[in-house]
Enzyme design. Structure first.
Site, PDB file in Angstrom:
ATOM      1  N   GLU A  17    -117.166 124.595 -77.113  1.00 36.16           N
ATOM      2  CA  GLU A  17    -117.575 124.202 -75.752  1.00 36.16           C
ATOM      3  C   GLU A  17    -119.023 124.517 -75.441  1.00 36.16           C
ATOM      4  O   GLU A  17    -119.491 125.639 -75.647  1.00 36.16           O
ATOM      5  CB  GLU A  17    -116.678 124.898 -74.714  1.00 36.16           C
ATOM      6  N   LYS A  65    -111.071 121.507 -70.471  1.00 37.45           N
ATOM      7  CA  LYS A  65    -109.798 121.880 -69.865  1.00 37.45           C
ATOM      8  C   LYS A  65    -108.764 120.917 -70.407  1.00 37.45           C
ATOM      9  O   LYS A  65    -108.852 119.712 -70.176  1.00 37.45           O
ATOM     10  CB  LYS A  65    -109.833 121.799 -68.326  1.00 37.45           C
TER      11      LYS A  65
END
Length: 435
Positions: free
Chosen positions: A238, A254
């Protein structure tokens, strides 16, 4: 002032391995590796910064202001990290949970020696005063077998590392129940709840452990960080935040699904993640939070969602990722952009401050560098930082090894499925340490 050299490699993969092995001799090192992952916003394939000329280390109090002063003063490349607990500098919050690792809240250094790798070309920048070491260094990098001995502690990497849980399964369900009660009362819509796995009285080889973790994960934001006796070995997928010119890019994750060796089943798992209402709602809530955070420094009307809930595939998992961008004015200080968005929405929740208070109350461990960020500022004020997840943290002096995993809790969360998702995320770190 820096002196710039160029070196062409026959195999960037082999050179990267030699370079990271050579770097083990230094007290301060940051290695960032994209593993050639195909992405839209990449500057380099890999970067190594070693040997601190100047540095800043501080607790959270006025942390961002001190970083701003340091960045203004050096006007050079600086590399380092921001721990999650700098939240206490941004808001009236505290961190009182157990900390077995003892990382300073903020650390950055100005490297004497810097290597920027793109394809088979290496741009090498040495600070004035050490440039005459370049030829000898390059010779040692290309014949670095002797440096391997510094980190080769294979006999210490045994299979008897005992991983313990800071929160056991029944207690985890109980805490998720408390989180869901907060959601039902309207205190929050979503919060990221994390748990620690750890081992005490444990000796590992940081380089070998990182190499194994990176080999089985191949993430786009892999990191090896060494600060004295403290190590971060990260397989992060990420990006937290990047600045290029006046463009700001955030890419929150997410939504997670496991991989399968069966191609049809793997495609099915990917398609199910894309259509999963619970995972999409998690992602969209954090996208709204990121849009709000970026708007604090953005030129009016410039915040845009470039990608919403796109599925990216990694070696260990499928992930749902969105990309949010904004534009800032030329005189906006880069540290202010980070401060206005910190900590990242994907690791907190919404509303952000309420979520962070509830997280602190329910979690058992001080997050520290976990769910913080590692990256760099360039001399012109650009920056790029990842999110520290899927990572092993190690205090060599304390012989303490730790990794944490978490997930977003929403009204639609099923505690058992959340627990199983944590185990999926923890798999790579556990495999590396136990086997």
């Amino acid at each position: 002032m820096r002196t710039t050299f160029f070196h062409k490699t026959k195999s960037s993969k082999f050179f990267k391995s030699q370079l990271l092995t050579w770097a083990q001799q230094f007290d301060d090192a940051v290695w960032l590796d994209s593993n050639n992952y195909d992405q839209n916003h990449s500057n380099y394939d890999a970067v190594l910064a070693v040997d601190a000329f100047t540095s800043i280390q501080t607790d959270f109090y006025d942390g961002f202001e001190k970083l701003k002063e340091y960045q203004n003063h050096t006007k050079d490349w600086i590399f380092g990290y921001l721990t999650y607990d700098l939240k206490n500098d941004v808001e009236a919050l505290s961190s009182n949970n157990f900390d077995g690792l003892g990382f300073p809240d903020l650390y950055f250094f100005q490297p004497k020696k810097l290597f920027l790798i793109k394809d088979n070309q290496v741009e090498i920048q040495y600070l004035k005063g050490v440039e005459d070491e370049f030829e000898e260094d390059l010779k040692n990098i290309c014949h670095c077998e002797e440096f391997r001995l510094l980190s080769n502690k294979r006999d210490n990497l045994s299979n008897d590392i005992k991983i313990k849980l800071r929160i056991h399964k029944d207690e985890y369900f109980e805490k998720i129940g408390h989180m869901l009660a907060h959601i039902q009362r309207g205190d929050i819509y979503e919060a990221n709840f994390c748990q620690e796995f750890y081992a005490e009285n444990t000796v590992i080889s940081p380089l070998e452990t990182y190499n194994k973790l990176n080999t089985i994960s191949n993430p786009p934001f892999a990191t090896f960080l060494k600060h004295q006796d403290k190590y971060l070995l990260s397989a992060s997928p990420e990006r937290y935040l990047k600045k290029k010119g006046n463009t700001i890019i955030s890419q929150p994750i997410k939504g997670t699904a496991k991989r399968s060796d069966n191609l049809e089943e793997d495609k099915l798992l990917k398609d199910e993640l894309l259509k999963d209402e619970k995972e999409r709602s998690e992602n969209i809530m954090i996208v709204d939070l990121v849009r709000n955070d970026l708007s604090k420094t953005a030129i009016k009307g410039s915040v845009k969602v470039e990608e919403l809930c796109k599925i990216y595939t990694f070696d260990q998992v499928h992930q749902m990722i969105s990309t949010v961008t904004s534009k800032v004015k030329e005189d906006t200080h880069p540290v202010d952009v980070i401060k206005s968005t910190f900590p990242m929405g994907s690791m907190t929740g919404a509303p952000k401050i309420s979520a962070m208070k509830i997280i602190e109350d329910l979690e058992e461990t001080k997050r520290g560098l976990y769910s913080g960020a590692v990256g760099y500022f360039s001399p012109n004020g650009d920056f790029d930082f990842n999110v520290i997840i899927r990572s092993i943290l190690y205090n060599e002096t304390k012989k303490y090894v730790s990794y944490s995993v978490g997930g977003a809790i929403t009204a639609k969360s099923n505690p058992l499925k959340e627990y199983e998702e944590c185990l999926v995320k923890a798999k790579a770190m556990r495999t590396v340490l136990e086997h």
